[in-house]
Every structure is written in C-alpha cells, then in structure tokens.
Write an enzyme that holds these catalytic residues in place. Structure first.
Site, PDB file in Angstrom:
ATOM      1  N   GLU A  49       0.889  -1.256  -0.155  1.00 43.48           N
ATOM      2  CA  GLU A  49      -0.120   0.029   0.018  1.00 43.48           C
ATOM      3  C   GLU A  49       0.940   1.322  -0.005  1.00 43.48           C
ATOM      4  O   GLU A  49       1.851   1.244   0.879  1.00 43.48           O
ATOM      5  CB  GLU A  49      -0.893   0.046   1.321  1.00 43.48           C
ATOM      6  CG  GLU A  49      -2.258  -0.987   1.520  1.00 43.48           C
ATOM      7  CD  GLU A  49      -2.546  -0.980   2.748  1.00 43.48           C
ATOM      8  OE1 GLU A  49      -3.515   0.109   3.077  1.00 43.48           O
ATOM      9  OE2 GLU A  49      -2.356  -1.846   3.526  1.00 43.48           O
ATOM     10  N   ARG A 274       5.044 -12.516   9.713  1.00 42.18           N
ATOM     11  CA  ARG A 274       5.561 -11.347   9.533  1.00 42.18           C
ATOM     12  C   ARG A 274       6.906 -11.377  10.366  1.00 42.18           C
ATOM     13  O   ARG A 274       7.295 -12.020  11.247  1.00 42.18           O
ATOM     14  CB  ARG A 274       4.714 -10.336  10.363  1.00 42.18           C
ATOM     15  CG  ARG A 274       3.609  -9.946   9.780  1.00 42.18           C
ATOM     16  CD  ARG A 274       2.739  -8.965  10.719  1.00 42.18           C
ATOM     17  NE  ARG A 274       3.359  -7.667  10.488  1.00 42.18           N
ATOM     18  CZ  ARG A 274       2.722  -6.967   9.653  1.00 42.18           C
ATOM     19  NH1 ARG A 274       1.964  -7.228   8.571  1.00 42.18           N
ATOM     20  NH2 ARG A 274       3.135  -5.538   9.232  1.00 42.18           N
ATOM     21  N   LYS A 284       4.004   0.910   9.487  1.00 46.50           N
ATOM     22  CA  LYS A 284       4.099   2.213   8.903  1.00 46.50           C
ATOM     23  C   LYS A 284       3.470   3.249   9.553  1.00 46.50           C
ATOM     24  O   LYS A 284       3.800   4.235   9.556  1.00 46.50           O
ATOM     25  CB  LYS A 284       3.557   1.949   7.564  1.00 46.50           C
ATOM     26  CG  LYS A 284       4.611   1.230   6.479  1.00 46.50           C
ATOM     27  CD  LYS A 284       4.012   1.262   4.993  1.00 46.50           C
ATOM     28  CE  LYS A 284       2.993   0.164   4.802  1.00 46.50           C
ATOM     29  NZ  LYS A 284       2.326  -0.082   3.657  1.00 46.50           N
TER      30      LYS A 284
HETATM   31  P1  ATP Z   1       2.487  -2.213   7.940  1.00 37.47           P
HETATM   32  O1  ATP Z   1       1.855  -2.882   9.169  1.00 37.47           O
HETATM   33  O2  ATP Z   1       3.919  -1.849   8.369  1.00 37.47           O
HETATM   34  O3  ATP Z   1       1.978  -0.948   7.716  1.00 37.47           O
HETATM   35  P2  ATP Z   1       1.490  -3.492   6.001  1.00 37.47           P
HETATM   36  O4  ATP Z   1       1.196  -4.879   6.067  1.00 37.47           O
HETATM   37  O5  ATP Z   1       0.166  -2.760   6.048  1.00 37.47           O
HETATM   38  O6  ATP Z   1       2.559  -3.063   6.736  1.00 37.47           O
HETATM   39  P3  ATP Z   1       1.635  -3.507   3.155  1.00 37.47           P
HETATM   40  O7  ATP Z   1       2.167  -2.275   2.218  1.00 37.47           O
HETATM   41  O8  ATP Z   1       0.358  -3.917   2.964  1.00 37.47           O
HETATM   42  O9  ATP Z   1       2.114  -3.139   4.503  1.00 37.47           O
HETATM   43  O10 ATP Z   1       2.535  -4.648   2.896  1.00 37.47           O
HETATM   44  C1  ATP Z   1       3.082  -5.205   1.626  1.00 37.47           C
HETATM   45  C2  ATP Z   1       3.233  -6.855   1.675  1.00 37.47           C
HETATM   46  O11 ATP Z   1       4.289  -6.836   2.686  1.00 37.47           O
HETATM   47  C3  ATP Z   1       2.209  -7.648   2.197  1.00 37.47           C
HETATM   48  O12 ATP Z   1       2.125  -8.629   1.541  1.00 37.47           O
HETATM   49  C4  ATP Z   1       2.521  -7.666   3.455  1.00 37.47           C
HETATM   50  O13 ATP Z   1       1.979  -8.983   4.048  1.00 37.47           O
HETATM   51  C5  ATP Z   1       4.231  -7.467   3.601  1.00 37.47           C
HETATM   52  N1  ATP Z   1       4.687  -7.376   4.838  1.00 37.47           N
HETATM   53  C6  ATP Z   1       4.404  -6.105   5.493  1.00 37.47           C
HETATM   54  N2  ATP Z   1       4.965  -6.066   6.682  1.00 37.47           N
HETATM   55  C7  ATP Z   1       5.601  -7.252   6.988  1.00 37.47           C
HETATM   56  C8  ATP Z   1       6.584  -7.854   7.750  1.00 37.47           C
HETATM   57  N3  ATP Z   1       6.875  -7.381   8.911  1.00 37.47           N
HETATM   58  N4  ATP Z   1       7.176  -9.130   7.576  1.00 37.47           N
HETATM   59  C9  ATP Z   1       6.868  -9.707   6.397  1.00 37.47           C
HETATM   60  N5  ATP Z   1       6.089  -9.054   5.362  1.00 37.47           N
HETATM   61  C10 ATP Z   1       5.349  -8.173   5.711  1.00 37.47           C
HETATM   62 MG    MG Z   2      -1.560  -3.835   4.784  1.00 37.23          MG
END
Ligand code: ATP
Ligand code: MG
Length: 577
Positions: A49, A274, A284
């Site tokens: 995102e 994760r 984020k």
């Molecule tokens: P955050 O919680 O940091 O905002 P998010 O999951 O909302 O992270 P996205 O931009 O949706 O962020 O993430 C893109 C991809 O990266 C998704 O497939 C998500 O599952 C993966 N991802 C995000 N954070 C992690 C993490 N800590 N470890 C592994 N994969 C991750």
């Molecule tokens: Mg997300």
C-alpha cells in the site's frame, strides 16, 4: 576502491542462495508444479500500500515473492494496493519503486495499481448486486460495527439487507454519482451475519469517500475496500501463489467467496509469518508518527528500519537478502534478534568494504626521535579479505592522532595498548614506545610522547621481539576532518511497543540513538569518498559516507561496530524462541 554503485547492486537480482533452507511455501509450489496445477506457471506479486516507505519486513516479503518466482522461472508483479486515497501519496509510490529495485527486485514492465481495476471492480460489484449477493446499506459506520456482533455473539442483519435488486442497483449507481454524503451508505456483501468468521458477516465492499486519489483524481467518490480489491486484483493478474502475512489468514475465506461468486481465476493465498525484530517497530503507522513528530530526521534517517534508512546507513542489498534467506519462513509469528541482521551486514561488508584509518576521539602523539618535517608513505593493504583490492599509501609523520581509548596512563590489567613504558605496533608500520605525557593546568592529558624504532617499518622487529597490540592512527598534518554519526538502537526496550495503558511507544525511544562526533580525523584517502561509499574504519566498524557529505564537510554514518560473535547471537535467538 569505490563501493559498488546502486546500478551495479541492482543488477544482482534477488535470487536464492544455494544454502537457502527449505521452506513450506517452496514445498507448496513444488507440489503444484508436480500436479501441473497452473500448467507449470509460477506467478507471484508484491502488493504494497503506498502509505509509507518500505521497511525491513517488506524486504522479507520481497525476497520470498521475487526469490521463489525466479527460482522456478516465474514472474513477480509489483502492485500498488492503492484503495485508500486518504493515506496514499505519489512520494510513497516513488520510494517503494526505488527501494524494491535497490533490493534487486525486477518486475520488468509488470507494475500495476489496484486503481487500474476500479472500473472492473465496479462492474463486479454490480454483478454481485444483480445476483442478489450484495446490497446497499444505510447504516452508518458505528451502526455497522454494532450490528456486527463479536467473536462470542452472532451479528444482527441490517434492516436494509433485503432491498430489491432494482433498488440496490439504483442506490449504488447514485452512490457513484455523488448523490449521498460521505459515510452515509455502503455496499455490503450478503453472506452470513452468523458466520463464526467476522470477515464473512456481510463485509463492506464500497464506501462513499470524497478524497482525491493520487492516480484517479476526483473520478470516484466511492472506493472499494481493500478486501474487495485484493483477491480480484490477484485474479486479474493471474497470480498463482498469492503470498501474504498471517493476519490475512482469516480474510482468505472472503477472498475465495468473491472469486467463487464472480467465477474468476482462483489465486491461491498462502500466509507466512511477519518479520518482527527486537528493538524495532515494523509498522508504517508508527514509523509515520516518528517522522511526523520529528523524532527522526525523516523516513530515511539511518536509525529507521526502512529500506531507505538502512541503505543510507550503509547496509548492502546482499546483506539484507542473506538475512532474509537465513530467517526462513514459518506459520507462526516469532521475533528475530536485531543482532542477527547486524551479523549479516558485517559478514557482507567484511568481504567488500575497503579498509581505512580513522580516529574518532583524537589524542595527539609526538614521536620525539622522528625527524621534523619528514613524511613517509607507508603501504597498507586495502582489504585482507580481497587481494584484488590492492594496497594504498598512507602518510606517516612526527605527529599522529590515535584513539583516546587506546591510551591509559594507568593501564588496568590486560590493557595491552599504549601506556607509559609499553611498546605497540602502529597499523601498517612502526613500533612505538610511550616515554612521557603532557598535561594542561587542569591536569587533563594533552599529548603523549613516544619514540619509534626505525628498524620496525615492516611491522616486525629484526630481533623478533613481540608487541601485544596494534593500534590505528592518522598523521596529524595530513588528517582530514569529518563528522561521524554513531547510531545505537532507536528504542531502548527490546519490545518497543510494550508500554503501560495510556502511554505512547515513543516513550521507549533511546535518547542516545544518535551521537554526533564533530571532529573525527581521517586518513587523507577518504577525502574523495562519495555518498554511499562504504569502508571499514580499522578496529572500529563499518562506515558509509552520508548523503549530507560534501568534499569540504565530510559526514560518515557508522553502519555497525565491529564486535560480533555468532555463537552469542545464536544463543540469544534460542532464548527469544
Ligand atoms: P505495516 O503493518 O508496516 O503498515 P502492511 O502489511 O500494512 O505493513 P503493506 O504495504 O500492505 O504493509 O505490505 C505489503 C506486503 O508486505 C504485504 O504482502 C505484507 O503482508 C508484507 N509485509 C508487511 N509487513 C511485513 C513484515 N513485517 N514481515 C513480512 N512481510 C510483511
Ligand atoms: Mg497492509
């Protein structure tokens, strides 16, 4: 030797290393290839995102998605999941592209946006209404939440749930046309308000939201919910293995439901753990808070766990990929010791970083028996790990700087460095013996006087006498000044999110996370260091010229200090499990 450029680094694709441990996602793909489930195709995607910068957790996801597809001759798409215009910005899109490329991800021309599918998603919503599978609800957000029930209580059906198809079609079209205020109505899937899975209790598919989208502008005043966009986006791109983190496991039945109702390509969702790191927050939302409140100097502050932050700090993409390969993937969330990431950085930089001498906290040393005005060029090895890195000349003269820590007037037991009467080796050259010290009025040490042995230029004594320490130095007359920024963990607590009720995680910030050393002394060869070039400052650690560095005002980041014991890290990691 200059550090590799960004382009050179990016040219090394994210690819599995031969010693990569087996993982369950690979096993699933292998099985699918065996049964020819997707005609031998492996298609993955990385779906950020654009609401913040990528962090080290995303690096894990990038390595899995791009790494596994590459391993099986498949492809990986970059897809921006941009369904939330209030939080998304072009700046984030640009940074994500830059950071993913730097890590070595290659998506060729396969860069997509969920917003590219807004028209298709709208049509699919209409299709579901026509099939009696979706309805316009007049409950507001608060009421929808109340009607939803809980894990122990079933939800209640909305009084608007049984509207006619005609009325639903009319209302949905008018939602799109902008006839109703924000938040006044939603489009919901008609599934099961008693489902044990809360995601299946008539989830919202569309909301009314007047927000300018970074790509579609003001074309839309209704936006699909993430859950109504994600699975269909995968399907539209013919993704075979849709790999995501564990928190989406409970959403999988919903994605599958939409796909089944619409009769479209069924991507297979697979969830993994994760990445969590000690002393680090990977969210984020919280990283944005640190930036907005000025707790750090921006998204790319070298203390941040963002890709741009750790790149600026001096980490290499190879080190990050090796780390991601070593942590593997699993089905349960755990926590990884930050020291493990640092281990992989040291391991990689040890091979590639040229050595240089720098004195962070200078103490003046005068070699009394060395001729005034004389300068010698001592030849030193650039990298003992890499013969091809060659040697360089370092000027030596009568007045040197050494590290304050390398001298003790009253040495404790086992202190083998310089002290009155002891002899040590200077890196790349002579033995020196401390003869006396000079102090100021206040009794503070000002300079140390030594003699040198001209017969030890090679670093060894002809009579074979031994010294117990070798210390680094720079010639005072030739030294160049630099600012050095030494970093510690951004948080002082192992779990930075651990705060009492009513308190904020920022209370766990480490007040000493940045130490600015204004007047470090460097060997003259570093005068031409360009931003991003990495060095090992002998005996101190790995350092990298910062983006702020200018030829007349050099700035170096300490990437990581030298100390490292793998056994210790392994032990710690076992304790964390
Ligand atoms: P955050 O919680 O940091 O905002 P998010 O999951 O909302 O992270 P996205 O931009 O949706 O962020 O993430 C893109 C991809 O990266 C998704 O497939 C998500 O599952 C993966 N991802 C995000 N954070 C992690 C993490 N800590 N470890 C592994 N994969 C991750
Ligand atoms: Mg997300």
């Amino acid at each position: 030797m200059p550090a590799p450029t960004r382009d050179e680094e990016a040219a090394t694709a994210v690819s599995p290393s031969p010693e990569r441990p087996s993982n369950f996602i690979r096993d699933i793909i292998l099985e699918d290839l065996k049964t020819n489930k997707y005609n031998g195709r492996v298609q993955t995607r990385f779906p950020p995102e654009p609401n913040g910068y990528l962090h080290i957790g995303h690096a894990k996801s990038i390595c899995i998605n791009f790494g596994l597809a590459a391993e099986f001759g498949g492809h990986t798409n970059l897809r921006f999941d941009d369904t939330n215009p209030e939080k998304e910005e072009q700046e984030y899109v640009d940074s994500i592209i830059e950071d993913a490329r730097w890590l070595g991800a290659n998506w060729d021309d396969r860069m997509f946006y969920a917003s590219d599918y807004f028209d298709q998603l709208y049509e699919w919503a209409v299709q579901l209404i026509k099939d009696g599978k979706a309805y316009v609800d007049d409950l507001d957000a608060e009421q929808v939440r109340k009607f939803r029930g809980s894990l122990t209580e079933p939800g209640k059906e909305s009084p608007y749930r049984n509207r006619s198809i005609e009325e639903n079609l009319d209302l949905f079209e008018r939602m799109r046309a902008g006839e109703f205020p924000d938040g006044s109505r939603t489009l919901r899937a008609k599934i099961d308000m008693a489902s044990p899975n809360l995601n299946m209790r008539d989830p919202v598919m569309y909301r009314i939201l007047r927000a300018t989208h970074h790509r579609t502008g003001d074309k839309w005043c209704i936006y699909p919910m993430y859950d109504f966009a994600h699975g269909q986006s995968d399907s539209l791109e013919n993704i075979t293995h849709s790999i995501c983190t564990l928190e989406f496991e409970d959403h999988r039945p919903l994605y599958n439901w939409f796909i089944q109702q619409l009769g479209i390509f069924p991507s297979q969702q697979i969830e993994f753990d994760r990445l969590n790191l000690t002393y680090t927050l990977l969210s984020k939302r919280r990283l944005l808070q640190l930036v907005q409140e000025g707790r750090v100097r921006g998204w790319d502050d070298p203390r941040m766990p963002t890709i741009s932050g750790i790149r600026r700090r001096g980490y290499t993409p190879e080190a990050i990929r090796n780390f991601c390969a070593a942590i593997g993937v699993s089905k349960t969330n755990g926590i990884i010791d930050l020291a493990m990431l640092e281990h992989f950085v040291r391991e990689d930089l040890n091979k590639r970083a040229p050595r240089a001498m720098a004195v962070l906290r200078p103490l003046k040393v005068v070699i009394d028996n060395y001729p005034e005005g004389q300068v010698e060029e001592l030849e030193v090895v650039n990298n003992p790990e890499d013969a091809s890195a060659g040697t360089r000349k370092v000027p030596f003269s009568r007045v040197l700087y050494i590290e304050q820590d390398d001298f003790r007037e009253q040495p404790p037991k086992k202190f083998f460095r310089l002290s009155p009467g002891t002899e040590v080796r200077l890196r790349g050259g002579y033995f020196i013996t401390c003869k006396s010290v000079v102090k100021d009025d206040k009794g503070e040490l000002v300079e140390v006087h030594c003699t040198y042995d001209p017969a030890t230029r090679t670093g060894n004594a002809p009579d074979n006498r031994k010294v117990k320490a070798t210390i680094h130095w720079v010639s005072a007359e030739h030294a160049i000044d630099a600012e050095v920024r030494a970093y510690e963990n951004l948080f002082s607590k192992e779990d930075p999110g651990d705060v009492p009720e009513g308190h904020d995680f920022t209370e766990n910030l480490n007040p000493n996370s940045l130490e600015v050393i204004a007047d470090a002394k460097l060997e003259p060869s570093l005068a031409t260091a360009h931003a991003g070039e990495r060095y090992q400052f002998e005996r101190l650690g790995y350092f990298c010229a910062d983006l702020d560095s200018r030829p007349d005002a050099l700035v170096f980041n300490r990437t990581v200090p030298l100390r490292d014991t793998w056994a210790k890290i392994e032990k710690r990691q076992q304790e964390l499990r």
